[in-house]
Design a protein around this motif. Structure first.
Motif, short mmCIF file in Angstrom:
data_model
loop_
_atom_site.label_atom_id
_atom_site.label_comp_id
_atom_site.label_asym_id
_atom_site.label_seq_id
_atom_site.Cartn_x
_atom_site.Cartn_y
_atom_site.Cartn_z
N TYR A 36 -39.72 36.20 13.21
CA TYR A 36 -38.98 36.10 14.46
C TYR A 36 -37.50 35.94 14.14
O TYR A 36 -37.13 35.34 13.13
CB TYR A 36 -39.45 34.89 15.28
N LYS A 37 -36.69 36.44 15.04
CA LYS A 37 -35.24 36.35 14.90
C LYS A 37 -34.72 35.53 16.07
O LYS A 37 -35.17 35.70 17.20
CB LYS A 37 -34.69 37.78 14.96
N LYS A 38 -33.76 34.65 15.78
CA LYS A 38 -33.24 33.80 16.87
C LYS A 38 -31.73 33.73 16.81
O LYS A 38 -31.15 33.31 15.81
CB LYS A 38 -33.83 32.39 16.78
N TYR A 39 -31.12 34.12 17.94
CA TYR A 39 -29.69 33.93 18.12
C TYR A 39 -29.45 32.56 18.76
O TYR A 39 -30.33 32.02 19.45
CB TYR A 39 -29.11 35.01 19.01
N PRO A 40 -28.25 31.98 18.57
CA PRO A 40 -27.94 30.70 19.20
C PRO A 40 -28.11 30.76 20.71
O PRO A 40 -27.79 31.79 21.33
CB PRO A 40 -26.46 30.48 18.83
N ALA A 41 -28.62 29.72 21.30
CA ALA A 41 -28.78 29.59 22.75
C ALA A 41 -29.73 30.64 23.35
O ALA A 41 -29.66 30.92 24.55
CB ALA A 41 -27.44 29.62 23.47
N GLU A 42 -30.58 31.24 22.52
CA GLU A 42 -31.60 32.16 23.02
C GLU A 42 -32.94 31.79 22.40
O GLU A 42 -33.00 31.11 21.37
CB GLU A 42 -31.27 33.60 22.66
N GLY A 43 -34.03 32.25 23.03
CA GLY A 43 -35.33 32.06 22.42
C GLY A 43 -35.58 33.04 21.29
O GLY A 43 -34.95 34.10 21.24
N PRO A 44 -36.47 32.70 20.36
CA PRO A 44 -36.81 33.65 19.28
C PRO A 44 -37.41 34.93 19.84
O PRO A 44 -38.12 34.90 20.85
CB PRO A 44 -37.84 32.87 18.46
N THR A 45 -37.15 36.02 19.17
CA THR A 45 -37.76 37.29 19.55
C THR A 45 -38.52 37.85 18.35
O THR A 45 -38.09 37.73 17.20
CB THR A 45 -36.72 38.32 20.02
N PHE A 46 -39.64 38.45 18.65
CA PHE A 46 -40.50 39.02 17.61
C PHE A 46 -39.78 40.17 16.92
O PHE A 46 -39.15 41.02 17.54
CB PHE A 46 -41.80 39.51 18.26
#
Lengths: 112, 114
Positions: A36-46
């Motif tokens: 999973y990849k996660k940007y700040p202030a966002e939820g993780p994305t597959f």
């Protein structure tokens, strides 16, 4: 006791080069692995996954390699782009409707 | 387009207040999860639910409770907020386990307890 370990808290890579993120696991019952990849202030994305019956899965610039005997997987990003800068989480799944087990994440910085 | 929504993106509460974090998914998923994310600690599972009115403790349930009265909604409750509960809270849902089932996350709620 961590079942999924990402031993590098951070990684810095030059734009255009290869990024390699590593993940180790201890539970031999895991049969499916995800990134999973996660940007700040966002939820993780597959991002990408791999079944334990395979040793490689590729999707565009992203490739995941699995070495079952070493209980190790890695995510390769080629070529790395500034937009890839994020926290990457490795996760493992054991059959039987148990929650995913996540590593602590690796922060990737791709420098232009 | 799959959707997991969380009631607030940012929340500021005082110590001792009761806090409700709401999560709704529109994918008819059986499984729902609450995590918190803190620097250096990754994603830690607080509670999860495999069905309506069912709940299971995760790795760090202390100080939290949950409610799942409807399949699409999973609420996290902080009975008496404390400053060490300042964190990013992430809700997720999943249709099942194994290779056929991806887990989807909501956008997160950044909770600050003062």
């Amino acid at each position: 006791d961590q079942q999924v370990k990402q031993n590098s808290p951070s990684l810095s890579v030059q734009e255009g080069r290869i990024s390699i993120l590593n993940c180790d696991y201890t539970n031999s019952m895991f049969d499916y692995f995800l990134w999973y990849k996660k940007y700040p202030a966002e939820g993780p994305t597959f991002l990408i996954s791999i079944s334990s019956i395979k040793d490689k899965n590729e999707d565009g610039r992203f490739t995941v390699f699995l070495n079952k005997s070493a209980k190790h997987l890695s995510l390769h990003i080629v070529p790395s782009q500034p937009g890839d800068s994020a926290v990457y989480f490795c996760a493992a799944d054991a059959s039987g409707n148990t929650p995913l087990v996540f590593g602590k994440g690796t922060r990737l910085s791709v420098i232009a | 387009d799959v959707k997991v929504t969380q009631s607030s993106r940012y929340l500021v509460k005082r110590t001792g207040e009761k806090v409700f974090l709401e999560c709704v998914q529109d994918m008819d998923h059986e499984n729902m999860f609450w995590y918190r994310q803190d620097p250096g600690l990754g994603l830690r599972l607080i509670y999860f639910s495999y069905d309506v009115k069912m709940k299971e403790k995760g790795d760090i349930p202390e100080g939290y409770s949950v409610s799942r009265e409807k399949k699409e909604r999973f609420s996290l409750i902080l009975e008496s907020a404390s400053t060490n509960q300042t964190s990013m809270y992430l809700c997720a849902s999943r249709g099942g386990s194994g290779i056929l089932y991806e887990q989807y996350f909501g956008p997160g709620t950044r909770l600050t307890v003062t």
